[in-house]
Design a protein around this motif. Structure first.
Motif, PDB file in Angstrom:
ATOM      1  N   MET A 150       0.979  -1.387  -0.063  1.00  0.00           N
ATOM      2  CA  MET A 150      -0.275   0.030   0.073  1.00  0.00           C
ATOM      3  C   MET A 150       0.943   1.327   0.015  1.00  0.00           C
ATOM      4  O   MET A 150       0.614   2.197  -0.321  1.00  0.00           O
ATOM      5  N   HIS A 151       2.067   1.038   0.491  1.00  0.00           N
ATOM      6  CA  HIS A 151       2.950   2.256   0.427  1.00  0.00           C
ATOM      7  C   HIS A 151       3.894   2.408  -0.411  1.00  0.00           C
ATOM      8  O   HIS A 151       5.109   2.735  -0.432  1.00  0.00           O
ATOM      9  N   GLU A 152       3.791   1.528  -1.681  1.00  0.00           N
ATOM     10  CA  GLU A 152       4.758   1.656  -2.825  1.00  0.00           C
ATOM     11  C   GLU A 152       4.621   3.107  -3.261  1.00  0.00           C
ATOM     12  O   GLU A 152       3.677   3.996  -3.179  1.00  0.00           O
ATOM     13  N   GLU A 153       5.761   3.370  -4.086  1.00  0.00           N
ATOM     14  CA  GLU A 153       5.672   4.560  -4.669  1.00  0.00           C
ATOM     15  C   GLU A 153       4.665   4.748  -6.000  1.00  0.00           C
ATOM     16  O   GLU A 153       4.221   3.917  -6.623  1.00  0.00           O
ATOM     17  N   LEU A 154       4.379   5.852  -6.012  1.00  0.00           N
ATOM     18  CA  LEU A 154       3.393   6.396  -7.201  1.00  0.00           C
ATOM     19  C   LEU A 154       4.370   5.902  -8.527  1.00  0.00           C
ATOM     20  O   LEU A 154       5.563   5.748  -8.495  1.00  0.00           O
ATOM     21  N   SER A 155       3.357   5.599  -9.729  1.00  0.00           N
ATOM     22  CA  SER A 155       3.853   5.246 -10.587  1.00  0.00           C
ATOM     23  C   SER A 155       4.833   6.506 -11.161  1.00  0.00           C
ATOM     24  O   SER A 155       4.369   7.796 -10.925  1.00  0.00           O
ATOM     25  N   ARG A 156       5.906   6.261 -12.085  1.00  0.00           N
ATOM     26  CA  ARG A 156       6.763   7.151 -12.557  1.00  0.00           C
ATOM     27  C   ARG A 156       6.052   8.159 -13.556  1.00  0.00           C
ATOM     28  O   ARG A 156       6.150   9.372 -13.243  1.00  0.00           O
ATOM     29  N   ARG A 157       4.922   7.742 -14.360  1.00  0.00           N
ATOM     30  CA  ARG A 157       4.341   8.938 -15.104  1.00  0.00           C
ATOM     31  C   ARG A 157       3.422   9.837 -14.259  1.00  0.00           C
ATOM     32  O   ARG A 157       3.458  11.134 -14.028  1.00  0.00           O
TER      33      ARG A 157
ATOM     34  N   GLY B 250      -8.569   0.398 -21.235  1.00  0.00           N
ATOM     35  CA  GLY B 250      -7.978   0.210 -19.796  1.00  0.00           C
ATOM     36  C   GLY B 250      -7.787   1.499 -19.141  1.00  0.00           C
ATOM     37  O   GLY B 250      -7.542   1.548 -17.834  1.00  0.00           O
ATOM     38  N   LYS B 251      -8.385   2.739 -19.581  1.00  0.00           N
ATOM     39  CA  LYS B 251      -7.923   4.043 -18.817  1.00  0.00           C
ATOM     40  C   LYS B 251      -9.524   4.535 -18.406  1.00  0.00           C
ATOM     41  O   LYS B 251     -10.035   3.803 -17.311  1.00  0.00           O
ATOM     42  N   GLY B 252     -10.092   5.304 -19.097  1.00  0.00           N
ATOM     43  CA  GLY B 252     -11.440   5.890 -18.388  1.00  0.00           C
ATOM     44  C   GLY B 252     -11.360   6.348 -17.218  1.00  0.00           C
ATOM     45  O   GLY B 252     -10.452   6.900 -17.015  1.00  0.00           O
ATOM     46  N   TYR B 253     -12.195   5.806 -16.222  1.00  0.00           N
ATOM     47  CA  TYR B 253     -12.118   6.132 -14.841  1.00  0.00           C
ATOM     48  C   TYR B 253     -11.369   5.450 -14.222  1.00  0.00           C
ATOM     49  O   TYR B 253     -11.362   5.405 -12.775  1.00  0.00           O
ATOM     50  N   ARG B 254     -10.398   4.368 -14.527  1.00  0.00           N
ATOM     51  CA  ARG B 254      -9.664   3.455 -13.928  1.00  0.00           C
ATOM     52  C   ARG B 254      -8.295   4.296 -13.472  1.00  0.00           C
ATOM     53  O   ARG B 254      -7.502   3.945 -13.072  1.00  0.00           O
ATOM     54  N   VAL B 255      -8.125   5.344 -14.330  1.00  0.00           N
ATOM     55  CA  VAL B 255      -6.899   6.123 -13.984  1.00  0.00           C
ATOM     56  C   VAL B 255      -7.219   6.725 -12.326  1.00  0.00           C
ATOM     57  O   VAL B 255      -8.167   7.073 -12.028  1.00  0.00           O
ATOM     58  N   LEU B 256      -5.940   6.791 -11.852  1.00  0.00           N
ATOM     59  CA  LEU B 256      -6.123   7.501 -10.666  1.00  0.00           C
ATOM     60  C   LEU B 256      -6.124   9.045 -10.575  1.00  0.00           C
ATOM     61  O   LEU B 256      -5.679   9.560 -11.610  1.00  0.00           O
ATOM     62  N   PHE B 257      -6.636   9.641  -9.680  1.00  0.00           N
ATOM     63  CA  PHE B 257      -6.568  11.179  -9.594  1.00  0.00           C
ATOM     64  C   PHE B 257      -5.207  11.725  -9.715  1.00  0.00           C
ATOM     65  O   PHE B 257      -4.152  11.087  -9.257  1.00  0.00           O
ATOM     66  N   GLY B 258      -5.041  12.599 -10.902  1.00  0.00           N
ATOM     67  CA  GLY B 258      -3.924  13.354 -11.275  1.00  0.00           C
ATOM     68  C   GLY B 258      -3.209  12.451 -12.338  1.00  0.00           C
ATOM     69  O   GLY B 258      -2.369  13.218 -12.963  1.00  0.00           O
ATOM     70  N   GLU B 259      -3.851  11.432 -12.890  1.00  0.00           N
ATOM     71  CA  GLU B 259      -3.116  10.790 -13.931  1.00  0.00           C
ATOM     72  C   GLU B 259      -3.953  10.918 -15.413  1.00  0.00           C
ATOM     73  O   GLU B 259      -3.509  10.656 -16.393  1.00  0.00           O
ATOM     74  N   GLY B 260      -5.020  11.666 -15.195  1.00  0.00           N
ATOM     75  CA  GLY B 260      -5.812  11.590 -16.354  1.00  0.00           C
ATOM     76  C   GLY B 260      -5.991  13.041 -16.997  1.00  0.00           C
ATOM     77  O   GLY B 260      -4.943  13.858 -17.034  1.00  0.00           O
ATOM     78  N   ASP B 261      -7.095  13.406 -17.695  1.00  0.00           N
ATOM     79  CA  ASP B 261      -7.303  14.777 -18.656  1.00  0.00           C
ATOM     80  C   ASP B 261      -7.733  16.025 -17.830  1.00  0.00           C
ATOM     81  O   ASP B 261      -7.908  16.782 -18.466  1.00  0.00           O
ATOM     82  N   VAL B 262      -8.149  15.520 -16.659  1.00  0.00           N
ATOM     83  CA  VAL B 262      -8.678  16.841 -15.964  1.00  0.00           C
ATOM     84  C   VAL B 262      -7.561  17.980 -15.707  1.00  0.00           C
ATOM     85  O   VAL B 262      -6.755  17.674 -15.038  1.00  0.00           O
ATOM     86  N   PRO B 263      -7.975  19.054 -15.850  1.00  0.00           N
ATOM     87  CA  PRO B 263      -6.863  20.131 -15.573  1.00  0.00           C
ATOM     88  C   PRO B 263      -7.039  20.532 -13.976  1.00  0.00           C
ATOM     89  O   PRO B 263      -7.571  21.775 -13.726  1.00  0.00           O
ATOM     90  N   TRP B 264      -6.492  19.697 -13.400  1.00  0.00           N
ATOM     91  CA  TRP B 264      -6.988  19.780 -11.802  1.00  0.00           C
ATOM     92  C   TRP B 264      -6.426  21.009 -11.161  1.00  0.00           C
ATOM     93  O   TRP B 264      -7.331  21.844 -10.199  1.00  0.00           O
TER      94      TRP B 264
ATOM     95  N   SER C 269      -9.650   0.962 -10.346  1.00  0.00           N
ATOM     96  CA  SER C 269      -8.123   1.097 -10.727  1.00  0.00           C
ATOM     97  C   SER C 269      -7.536  -0.185 -10.997  1.00  0.00           C
ATOM     98  O   SER C 269      -8.017  -1.163 -10.965  1.00  0.00           O
ATOM     99  N   ARG C 270      -6.238   0.108 -11.188  1.00  0.00           N
ATOM    100  CA  ARG C 270      -5.263  -1.151 -11.230  1.00  0.00           C
ATOM    101  C   ARG C 270      -4.839  -1.679  -9.930  1.00  0.00           C
ATOM    102  O   ARG C 270      -4.177  -2.710  -9.775  1.00  0.00           O
ATOM    103  N   PHE C 271      -5.364  -1.141  -8.840  1.00  0.00           N
ATOM    104  CA  PHE C 271      -4.940  -1.391  -7.542  1.00  0.00           C
ATOM    105  C   PHE C 271      -6.283  -1.931  -6.880  1.00  0.00           C
ATOM    106  O   PHE C 271      -7.389  -1.479  -7.065  1.00  0.00           O
ATOM    107  N   PRO C 272      -6.019  -2.405  -5.715  1.00  0.00           N
ATOM    108  CA  PRO C 272      -7.034  -2.882  -4.836  1.00  0.00           C
ATOM    109  C   PRO C 272      -7.745  -1.633  -4.248  1.00  0.00           C
ATOM    110  O   PRO C 272      -6.960  -0.360  -4.088  1.00  0.00           O
ATOM    111  N   ALA C 273      -8.935  -1.548  -3.860  1.00  0.00           N
ATOM    112  CA  ALA C 273      -9.793  -0.325  -3.611  1.00  0.00           C
ATOM    113  C   ALA C 273      -9.076   0.609  -2.572  1.00  0.00           C
ATOM    114  O   ALA C 273      -9.056   1.702  -2.739  1.00  0.00           O
TER     115      ALA C 273
END
Length: 279
Positions: free
Chosen positions: A1-8, A223-237, A260-264
């Protein structure tokens, strides 16, 4: 659960850091979790899930429609769990049955026990003509009148449908134009972006009424859509949060993930970490 965020994600968030937003001076805007994000865990172990979410650092939660089947006694048990965990409930998601005369009485009682201020219609169901949205607005306005003397407010949560033009007008515009000024337009950001609407323009067009936002991201592609995590998608946060805090009247934020690609629970924790980096 405490792994680093993806490089992207890390690179994107690091690039945004110099422009990260700060809450207005003297004002701390709580970050919460829409509990639909951990729905399976919640169904299996509600106390444990609430405690885990609070331990991550979430400050508020939003219960979704199944809460409407609770008894007042069970709602009191849930409230105690929240109080003991140091987390609170600002709003609930509701189906149309909560907005009938009898249903609103029950929703009102349960929400008061939970400490929630907003009773939000999560979906109006199948509405096929624009005039039907006028009737939805009438129902929501009547609920607002009932709740106002109690210090509570009604709200509506959009999906893609409400931002998709119908008979030359977007249904969300009908709701906004035909509900009271103190009615909350709870903004699901990702669904607005998916159908090509500008989220910042929507916030700016409704000053003081975007009192909470569902921070749901979205990206095109398999494989994306709403499965991307917060901050990984197209929304200009950065622009969305700036508008929400400058003119929208935001009172609290809610992260929401449909999967997402991770457990909830890991997903919820990763999203909160991303939020902290962006902030």
């Amino acid at each position: 659960m405490h792994e680093e965020l993806s490089r992207r994600s890390f690179l994107a968030l690091s690039a945004a850091a110099p422009l990260a937003l700060a809450a207005p001076a003297g004002k701390s805007i709580p970050i919460g979790l829409e509990l639909y994000s951990v729905r399976n865990e919640l169904a299996k172990d509600l106390p444990g899930t609430l405690q885990a979410v609070a331990k991550m650092g979430y400050e508020v939660v939003e219960f979704f429609a199944p809460y409407f089947s609770w008894t007042p006694d069970y709602a009191r048990q849930v409230r105690k769990i929240m109080d003991d965990s140091g987390i609170r409930c600002n709003s609930t998601h509701n189906g149309p049955p909560s907005f009938t005369v009898d249903g609103l009485k029950k929703a009102q009682e349960l929400n008061q026990i939970l400490g929630a201020k907003f009773i939000v219609m999560a979906s109006a169901g199948t509405v096929k003509v624009l005039d039907g949205w006028h009737r939805v607005a009438e129902t929501l306005s009547a609920a607002s009148e009932t709740l106002r003397p109690l210090g509570m407010r009604a709200g509506y949560h959009n999906h893609q449908l409400e931002f998709t033009p119908m008979e030359g007008k977007r249904p969300i515009e009908v709701i906004a134009a035909n509900t009271p000024r103190d009615f909350m337009l709870q903004f699901d950001v990702g669904t607005c972006v998916e159908v090509g609407s500008n989220p910042v323009s929507w916030i700016e067009a409704n000053p003081g009424r975007i009192n909470s936002l569902h921070l749901k991201d979205w990206a095109p592609g398999e494989g994306k859509g709403y499965r991307v995590l917060f901050g990984e998608g197209d929304v200009p946060w950065k622009a969305v949060l700036a508008a929400a805090e400058k003119v929208g009247g935001v009172e609290y934020y809610l992260i929401e993930q449909e999967g997402s690609r991770f457990p909830a629970l890991e997903t919820a924790e990763r999203c909160l970490e991303a939020w902290r980096l962006i902030r």
